[in-house]
Design a protein around this motif. Structure first.
Motif, PDB file in Angstrom:
ATOM      1  N   ILE A  51     -44.019  -5.192 -52.747  1.00  0.00           N
ATOM      2  CA  ILE A  51     -45.215  -4.515 -53.260  1.00  0.00           C
ATOM      3  C   ILE A  51     -44.958  -3.020 -53.243  1.00  0.00           C
ATOM      4  O   ILE A  51     -44.536  -2.470 -52.216  1.00  0.00           O
ATOM      5  N   GLN A  52     -45.200  -2.376 -54.368  1.00  0.00           N
ATOM      6  CA  GLN A  52     -45.190  -0.922 -54.442  1.00  0.00           C
ATOM      7  C   GLN A  52     -46.621  -0.437 -54.194  1.00  0.00           C
ATOM      8  O   GLN A  52     -47.499  -0.678 -55.021  1.00  0.00           O
ATOM      9  N   PRO A  53     -46.884   0.210 -53.049  1.00  0.00           N
ATOM     10  CA  PRO A  53     -48.238   0.738 -52.844  1.00  0.00           C
ATOM     11  C   PRO A  53     -48.485   1.904 -53.807  1.00  0.00           C
ATOM     12  O   PRO A  53     -47.782   2.910 -53.766  1.00  0.00           O
ATOM     13  N   ALA A  54     -49.450   1.758 -54.680  1.00  0.00           N
ATOM     14  CA  ALA A  54     -49.700   2.790 -55.694  1.00  0.00           C
ATOM     15  C   ALA A  54     -51.022   2.498 -56.377  1.00  0.00           C
ATOM     16  O   ALA A  54     -51.468   1.355 -56.446  1.00  0.00           O
ATOM     17  N   THR A  55     -51.635   3.558 -56.907  1.00  0.00           N
ATOM     18  CA  THR A  55     -52.755   3.351 -57.800  1.00  0.00           C
ATOM     19  C   THR A  55     -52.194   3.090 -59.195  1.00  0.00           C
ATOM     20  O   THR A  55     -50.998   3.244 -59.429  1.00  0.00           O
ATOM     21  N   SER A  56     -53.038   2.664 -60.112  1.00  0.00           N
ATOM     22  CA  SER A  56     -52.647   2.210 -61.446  1.00  0.00           C
ATOM     23  C   SER A  56     -52.029   0.818 -61.351  1.00  0.00           C
ATOM     24  O   SER A  56     -51.917   0.235 -60.263  1.00  0.00           O
ATOM     25  N   PHE A  57     -51.652   0.258 -62.487  1.00  0.00           N
ATOM     26  CA  PHE A  57     -51.166  -1.119 -62.529  1.00  0.00           C
ATOM     27  C   PHE A  57     -50.403  -1.341 -63.828  1.00  0.00           C
ATOM     28  O   PHE A  57     -50.335  -0.461 -64.684  1.00  0.00           O
ATOM     29  N   GLY A  58     -49.816  -2.510 -63.959  1.00  0.00           N
ATOM     30  CA  GLY A  58     -49.169  -2.886 -65.212  1.00  0.00           C
ATOM     31  C   GLY A  58     -47.701  -2.535 -65.311  1.00  0.00           C
ATOM     32  O   GLY A  58     -47.113  -2.693 -66.378  1.00  0.00           O
ATOM     33  N   GLY A  59     -47.096  -2.072 -64.223  1.00  0.00           N
ATOM     34  CA  GLY A  59     -45.689  -1.712 -64.264  1.00  0.00           C
ATOM     35  C   GLY A  59     -44.779  -2.890 -63.998  1.00  0.00           C
ATOM     36  O   GLY A  59     -45.222  -3.982 -63.642  1.00  0.00           O
ATOM     37  N   VAL A  60     -43.480  -2.652 -64.143  1.00  0.00           N
ATOM     38  CA  VAL A  60     -42.501  -3.713 -63.896  1.00  0.00           C
ATOM     39  C   VAL A  60     -42.432  -4.067 -62.414  1.00  0.00           C
ATOM     40  O   VAL A  60     -42.034  -5.169 -62.052  1.00  0.00           O
ATOM     41  N   HIS A  61     -42.813  -3.125 -61.537  1.00  0.00           N
ATOM     42  CA  HIS A  61     -42.862  -3.405 -60.107  1.00  0.00           C
ATOM     43  C   HIS A  61     -44.230  -3.984 -59.752  1.00  0.00           C
ATOM     44  O   HIS A  61     -45.252  -3.454 -60.175  1.00  0.00           O
ATOM     45  N   THR A  62     -44.257  -5.042 -58.980  1.00  0.00           N
ATOM     46  CA  THR A  62     -45.533  -5.503 -58.446  1.00  0.00           C
ATOM     47  C   THR A  62     -46.122  -4.399 -57.577  1.00  0.00           C
ATOM     48  O   THR A  62     -45.425  -3.816 -56.740  1.00  0.00           O
ATOM     49  N   SER A  63     -47.398  -4.084 -57.808  1.00  0.00           N
ATOM     50  CA  SER A  63     -48.048  -3.008 -57.065  1.00  0.00           C
ATOM     51  C   SER A  63     -49.397  -3.486 -56.555  1.00  0.00           C
ATOM     52  O   SER A  63     -49.943  -4.482 -57.041  1.00  0.00           O
ATOM     53  N   ALA A  64     -49.917  -2.763 -55.591  1.00  0.00           N
ATOM     54  CA  ALA A  64     -51.221  -3.138 -55.036  1.00  0.00           C
ATOM     55  C   ALA A  64     -51.864  -1.925 -54.407  1.00  0.00           C
ATOM     56  O   ALA A  64     -51.177  -0.987 -53.977  1.00  0.00           O
ATOM     57  N   GLU A  65     -53.191  -1.966 -54.356  1.00  0.00           N
ATOM     58  CA  GLU A  65     -53.914  -0.950 -53.606  1.00  0.00           C
ATOM     59  C   GLU A  65     -55.262  -1.502 -53.157  1.00  0.00           C
ATOM     60  O   GLU A  65     -55.816  -2.428 -53.763  1.00  0.00           O
ATOM     61  N   ARG A  66     -55.766  -0.907 -52.100  1.00  0.00           N
ATOM     62  CA  ARG A  66     -57.081  -1.241 -51.583  1.00  0.00           C
ATOM     63  C   ARG A  66     -58.086  -0.361 -52.313  1.00  0.00           C
ATOM     64  O   ARG A  66     -58.187   0.835 -52.082  1.00  0.00           O
ATOM     65  N   ARG A  67     -58.838  -0.947 -53.233  1.00  0.00           N
ATOM     66  CA  ARG A  67     -59.625  -0.152 -54.167  1.00  0.00           C
ATOM     67  C   ARG A  67     -60.825   0.554 -53.529  1.00  0.00           C
ATOM     68  O   ARG A  67     -61.322   1.550 -54.071  1.00  0.00           O
ATOM     69  N   ALA A  68     -61.292   0.098 -52.366  1.00  0.00           N
ATOM     70  CA  ALA A  68     -62.430   0.759 -51.736  1.00  0.00           C
ATOM     71  C   ALA A  68     -62.098   2.202 -51.359  1.00  0.00           C
ATOM     72  O   ALA A  68     -62.998   3.023 -51.195  1.00  0.00           O
ATOM     73  N   ARG A  69     -60.818   2.531 -51.259  1.00  0.00           N
ATOM     74  CA  ARG A  69     -60.450   3.898 -50.880  1.00  0.00           C
ATOM     75  C   ARG A  69     -60.832   4.904 -51.966  1.00  0.00           C
ATOM     76  O   ARG A  69     -60.893   6.098 -51.725  1.00  0.00           O
ATOM     77  N   TRP A  70     -61.075   4.396 -53.207  1.00  0.00           N
ATOM     78  CA  TRP A  70     -61.513   5.264 -54.294  1.00  0.00           C
ATOM     79  C   TRP A  70     -63.029   5.229 -54.477  1.00  0.00           C
ATOM     80  O   TRP A  70     -63.564   5.841 -55.403  1.00  0.00           O
ATOM     81  N   GLY A  71     -63.698   4.464 -53.632  1.00  0.00           N
ATOM     82  CA  GLY A  71     -65.151   4.390 -53.744  1.00  0.00           C
ATOM     83  C   GLY A  71     -65.661   3.260 -54.614  1.00  0.00           C
ATOM     84  O   GLY A  71     -66.870   3.188 -54.885  1.00  0.00           O
ATOM     85  N   ASP A  72     -64.780   2.352 -55.079  1.00  0.00           N
ATOM     86  CA  ASP A  72     -65.244   1.201 -55.849  1.00  0.00           C
ATOM     87  C   ASP A  72     -66.158   0.330 -54.992  1.00  0.00           C
ATOM     88  O   ASP A  72     -65.986   0.234 -53.768  1.00  0.00           O
ATOM     89  N   ALA A  73     -67.122  -0.314 -55.645  1.00  0.00           N
ATOM     90  CA  ALA A  73     -68.098  -1.141 -54.936  1.00  0.00           C
ATOM     91  C   ALA A  73     -67.506  -2.520 -54.652  1.00  0.00           C
ATOM     92  O   ALA A  73     -67.916  -3.544 -55.206  1.00  0.00           O
ATOM     93  N   VAL A  74     -66.497  -2.530 -53.786  1.00  0.00           N
ATOM     94  CA  VAL A  74     -65.817  -3.767 -53.394  1.00  0.00           C
ATOM     95  C   VAL A  74     -65.710  -3.769 -51.866  1.00  0.00           C
ATOM     96  O   VAL A  74     -65.833  -2.720 -51.224  1.00  0.00           O
ATOM     97  N   PRO A  75     -65.472  -4.935 -51.261  1.00  0.00           N
ATOM     98  CA  PRO A  75     -65.297  -4.967 -49.806  1.00  0.00           C
ATOM     99  C   PRO A  75     -64.115  -4.097 -49.364  1.00  0.00           C
ATOM    100  O   PRO A  75     -63.164  -3.879 -50.125  1.00  0.00           O
TER     101      PRO A  75
END
Length: 369
Positions: A318-342
């Motif tokens: 996993i490449q820790p990063a914001t954004s998505f759709g790259g050749v590297h699998t990536s992930a992020e915890r979206r609540a850190r940006w204030g999204d209304a998710v757990p």
């Protein structure tokens, strides 16, 4: 993938060939020009770098083929979104936005569009059609929503918006024209961030606007020219290069995501799993109707922020990063940006790694959570 989409993906690879003379380079040249040879009256040829560039033209030809509609290139997805809003909205208009989609259009609307006398309203994606669309000049749709992966019925909403006298704008970033075709479903405008899967290598910012309405395209083109919101020729060239492999990458990413999502079902580290391709997902039935693929994004919810971060940091693939759709699998915890998710919600963007090593790495990290 439908036969029509496959045909367009195949023709994309030979699009430039139609313009080649003997001895021309097969790859697209970069034209880094602000000035062009322009004797006499202007018209019919490139005139100035803020208005024209042959490298843009080649990319827009590719996007036009993929979308089956005239398309305009922008320096980012938000450049495309803001151009549509600025070109098509007037003081006193009402704009409807998803309350749980990508947050930046909401910030743009609140910080700037309100100051121009535009009234902003928001609704959650899952109940977007509730309340109707009477009185809205523009209805902005994001489906699947980013990051929650809820869906909007594009055909139904677009028809209702048109009947009410407004225009429907669909952000198709998560699916690309290979996975979902909003214009074919009746939408007036498509916007997308080509920074994501179309660019695919995490090295270029780009976006586009597509519409079958000549008036809308003319207005957006005029806004781009007058505002100077243009793409550099090098960035356009990079996107051109990447679009030639989009179908291969998108197929691998979606196929792998489907396999991984199925295997993730029931994992004890997860409190919730979202993927439109899973039969038990709330979005599954509609996804089967309006999406050609189920996408490459999976929503995972772990018990806590700490466990979500541990999952991301503990996975070697996993490449820790914001954004998505790259050749590297990536992930992020979206609540850190204030999204209304757990706090434990993770947006996982599956890349192009071979699926078995990728799955082994993901499972090993989850098993430790």
């Amino acid at each position: 993938m439908t036969d029509d989409i496959a045909d367009r993906a195949a023709r994309l690879l030979h699009l430039r060939q139609q313009h080649l003379a003997k001895g021309d380079p097969v790859p697209l040249p970069i034209t880094p020009a602000s000035m062009f040879h322009l004797p006499g009256m202007p018209g019919g040829v490139p005139g100035y770098g803020r208005m024209d560039n042959p490298t843009w033209d080649a990319v827009e030809e590719m996007l036009t083929l993929l979308e089956a509609a005239p398309s305009l290139l922008f320096p980012s997805g938000m450049g495309a979104i803001s151009a549509v809003m600025m070109a098509c909205l007037n003081a006193g208009d009402r704009l409807l936005l998803p309350s749980d989609g990508y947050y930046t259009p909401r910030v743009l609307a609140d910080r700037f569009l309100k100051n121009y006398g535009i009234e902003i309203e928001e609704r959650p994606t899952a109940s977007f059609a509730a309340g109707g669309f009477e009185g809205f000049a523009m209805v902005f749709i994001e489906t699947p929503s980013n990051p929650g992966l809820d869906l909007v019925d594009i055909a139904q909403v677009s028809a209702e918006v048109r009947a009410a006298g407004g225009i429907s704008v669909v952000d198709n970033t998560t699916m690309t024209p290979l996975g979902q075709r909003p214009l074919d479903l009746g939408a007036d405008v498509v916007v997308a961030s080509d920074t994501k899967a179309p660019g695919g290598h995490s090295d270029v910012l780009a976006g586009h606007v597509s519409s079958r309405s000549e008036a809308i395209i003319d207005a957006v083109r005029s806004w781009r020219t007058l505002s100077g919101g243009i793409t550099g020729p090098f960035e356009a060239w990079m996107l051109h290069r990447s679009l030639e492999t989009l179908e291969v990458r998108f197929d691998r990413m979606c196929t792998s995501a489907g396999i991984i999502a199925e295997r993730l079902q029931g994992h004890l580290a997860l409190t919730r799993l979202r993927y439109p391709g899973l039969p038990g997902d709330p979005s599954h039935n509609l996804a089967q109707v309006q999406m050609a693929r189920s996408g490459f994004i999976i929503g995972l919810t772990l018990e806590s922020e700490d466990k979500a971060e541990a999952f991301i940091d503990g996975c070697a693939m996993i490449q820790p990063a914001t954004s998505f759709g790259g050749v590297h699998t990536s992930a992020e915890r979206r609540a850190r940006w204030g999204d209304a998710v757990p706090d434990g919600f993770v947006r996982l963007s599956v890349g192009c790694e071979p699926v078995e090593p990728l799955w082994a790495a993901l499972k090993a990290s989850l098993d430790r959570c």
